[in-house]
Scaffold this active site. Sequence first.
Site, PDB file in Angstrom:
ATOM      1  N   ASP A 168      44.023 -88.992 -34.662  1.00  0.00           N
ATOM      2  CA  ASP A 168      43.908 -90.081 -35.836  1.00  0.00           C
ATOM      3  C   ASP A 168      43.830 -91.390 -35.326  1.00  0.00           C
ATOM      4  O   ASP A 168      43.058 -92.219 -36.095  1.00  0.00           O
ATOM      5  CB  ASP A 168      45.293 -89.965 -36.550  1.00  0.00           C
TER       6      ASP A 168
ATOM      7  N   LYS B  10      52.749 -80.829 -38.330  1.00  0.00           N
ATOM      8  CA  LYS B  10      52.141 -81.941 -37.266  1.00  0.00           C
ATOM      9  C   LYS B  10      52.999 -82.048 -36.270  1.00  0.00           C
ATOM     10  O   LYS B  10      52.966 -82.158 -34.959  1.00  0.00           O
ATOM     11  CB  LYS B  10      51.576 -83.047 -37.728  1.00  0.00           C
TER      12      LYS B  10
HETATM   13  P1  NAP Z   1      53.424 -90.144 -45.908  1.00  0.00           P
HETATM   14  O1  NAP Z   1      53.920 -89.729 -44.631  1.00  0.00           O
HETATM   15  O2  NAP Z   1      53.912 -89.358 -47.047  1.00  0.00           O
HETATM   16  O3  NAP Z   1      53.523 -91.853 -45.942  1.00  0.00           O
HETATM   17  C1  NAP Z   1      53.317 -92.365 -47.129  1.00  0.00           C
HETATM   18  C2  NAP Z   1      53.758 -93.954 -47.082  1.00  0.00           C
HETATM   19  O4  NAP Z   1      53.519 -94.423 -48.412  1.00  0.00           O
HETATM   20  C3  NAP Z   1      55.271 -94.065 -46.732  1.00  0.00           C
HETATM   21  O5  NAP Z   1      55.669 -95.258 -46.358  1.00  0.00           O
HETATM   22  C4  NAP Z   1      55.950 -94.132 -48.337  1.00  0.00           C
HETATM   23  O6  NAP Z   1      56.951 -94.902 -48.487  1.00  0.00           O
HETATM   24  C5  NAP Z   1      54.717 -94.688 -48.936  1.00  0.00           C
HETATM   25  N1  NAP Z   1      54.708 -94.620 -50.198  1.00  0.00           N
HETATM   26  C6  NAP Z   1      54.338 -93.209 -50.912  1.00  0.00           C
HETATM   27  N2  NAP Z   1      54.201 -93.332 -52.364  1.00  0.00           N
HETATM   28  C7  NAP Z   1      54.687 -94.547 -52.594  1.00  0.00           C
HETATM   29  C8  NAP Z   1      54.795 -95.467 -53.620  1.00  0.00           C
HETATM   30  N3  NAP Z   1      54.764 -94.620 -55.008  1.00  0.00           N
HETATM   31  N4  NAP Z   1      54.944 -96.672 -53.907  1.00  0.00           N
HETATM   32  C9  NAP Z   1      55.267 -97.044 -52.765  1.00  0.00           C
HETATM   33  N5  NAP Z   1      55.107 -96.773 -51.296  1.00  0.00           N
HETATM   34  C10 NAP Z   1      54.741 -95.289 -51.435  1.00  0.00           C
HETATM   35  O7  NAP Z   1      51.773 -89.996 -45.916  1.00  0.00           O
HETATM   36  P2  NAP Z   1      50.650 -89.933 -44.858  1.00  0.00           P
HETATM   37  O8  NAP Z   1      50.502 -88.443 -44.382  1.00  0.00           O
HETATM   38  O9  NAP Z   1      51.162 -91.282 -44.027  1.00  0.00           O
HETATM   39  O10 NAP Z   1      49.554 -90.138 -45.727  1.00  0.00           O
HETATM   40  C11 NAP Z   1      49.228 -91.415 -46.553  1.00  0.00           C
HETATM   41  C12 NAP Z   1      47.834 -91.401 -46.925  1.00  0.00           C
HETATM   42  O11 NAP Z   1      46.927 -91.701 -46.020  1.00  0.00           O
HETATM   43  C13 NAP Z   1      47.304 -90.447 -47.959  1.00  0.00           C
HETATM   44  O12 NAP Z   1      46.577 -90.975 -48.946  1.00  0.00           O
HETATM   45  C14 NAP Z   1      46.259 -89.496 -47.002  1.00  0.00           C
HETATM   46  O13 NAP Z   1      45.370 -88.830 -47.635  1.00  0.00           O
HETATM   47  C15 NAP Z   1      45.964 -90.812 -46.294  1.00  0.00           C
HETATM   48  N6  NAP Z   1      45.246 -90.383 -44.853  1.00  0.00           N
HETATM   49  C16 NAP Z   1      44.009 -90.551 -44.485  1.00  0.00           C
HETATM   50  C17 NAP Z   1      43.461 -90.164 -43.074  1.00  0.00           C
HETATM   51  C18 NAP Z   1      42.075 -90.224 -42.977  1.00  0.00           C
HETATM   52  O14 NAP Z   1      41.585 -89.646 -41.861  1.00  0.00           O
HETATM   53  N7  NAP Z   1      41.483 -90.973 -43.555  1.00  0.00           N
HETATM   54  C19 NAP Z   1      44.487 -89.560 -42.155  1.00  0.00           C
HETATM   55  C20 NAP Z   1      46.028 -89.474 -42.433  1.00  0.00           C
HETATM   56  C21 NAP Z   1      46.393 -89.783 -43.951  1.00  0.00           C
HETATM   57  P3  NAP Z   1      58.398 -94.221 -48.622  1.00  0.00           P
HETATM   58  O15 NAP Z   1      58.904 -93.924 -47.075  1.00  0.00           O
HETATM   59  O16 NAP Z   1      59.138 -95.086 -49.282  1.00  0.00           O
HETATM   60  O17 NAP Z   1      58.190 -92.700 -49.338  1.00  0.00           O
END
Ligand code: NAP
Length: 286
Positions: free
Chosen positions: A106, A70
């Site tokens: 998004d 991305k």
């Molecule tokens: P990402 O870039 O990996 O970011 C994840 C975030 O969550 C970071 O702030 C991370 O913290 C935190 N995190 C991860 N594991 C954690 C844990 N065990 N405890 C505390 N904090 C934690 O992921 P992303 O791409 O943003 O996606 C996040 C979620 O959004 C996913 O479930 C994805 O399926 C969903 N999503 C949905 C849509 C939709 O259209 N509905 C679109 C995009 C994403 P750190 O920085 O400390 O690692």
Amino acid sequence: MFTGKTQNLGVMGYPVAHSLSPAMHNAALQAAALDYAYIAMPVAPEQLKEAVMGLRGLGFRGVNVTIPHKTAIMEYLDFIDEDARIIGAVNTVVNKAGQLHGYNTDRIGFIQALQQAGFQPAGKQVVLLGAGGAARAVLWGLIKERVASIHIGVRNPGKAQLLATEFQGTVPIEVFDWQDPGFQQGLQQADFLVNTTPLGMYPRLDGAPVVDWQYVSPQAFVYDIIYTPVKTKFLQQAEDRGCQILNGEGMLAGQGAAAFQLWTGQKADIAVMKQALRQGLRQAQG
Ligand code: NAP
């Protein structure tokens, strides 16, 4: 039935076999009787440049872009729209007469689903949980809708502070360790809570971000952008508190519908997209 006139679309990611986008887009294209085909294309990171050149060479109408490309794809495109530039990621590419334009849909998907659920974010006090990739689109969406303030709650405040600094001068943004007692004040004032962490996502259903629900008003609106399961532990806790809840299905379909419109010039049938998503999820989860 594909013909010599069929236009090509797809999703580039690595891995990409799990993607629900082909099912969602092909269902919507078929429902609109449009002569397009949408396929999943695994592209290893070291082949991204060649893959983008291939889109031009093969005359693809457009693609979706997913993890891990991305941000990396941006340098190979001819034009980046404002949302994608500010969010720092492209999820949709449109081929306009050989020029590749990058967009991020998004933000639109997130805000439209929220508004369709009857919640207007303008002037509201927000608690945002998580500060990763999706949080950037959510944060920018909320700023653009002129929320009053944003409290970001995370496990790693240093990283989230960088994000807050990038957006300083827009609306007041404060970062907290969600275990810190100072975070409770944000919870008490919140009109709106949104989870952007993957905590509670299938198959790890037991996870949830750290929220002490006794501080949250039952009048608050609670949004989890996770779309599987339908009701995460976080949303169940919010519902038990009496809050109105929303999951990520509408955001996923909404970002897809916005991409569909960029490629075809036509509105997608969101209900058809959601139905295809649900069916794809049921199949994936056995
Ligand atoms: P990402 O870039 O990996 O970011 C994840 C975030 O969550 C970071 O702030 C991370 O913290 C935190 N995190 C991860 N594991 C954690 C844990 N065990 N405890 C505390 N904090 C934690 O992921 P992303 O791409 O943003 O996606 C996040 C979620 O959004 C996913 O479930 C994805 O399926 C969903 N999503 C949905 C849509 C939709 O259209 N509905 C679109 C995009 C994403 P750190 O920085 O400390 O690692």
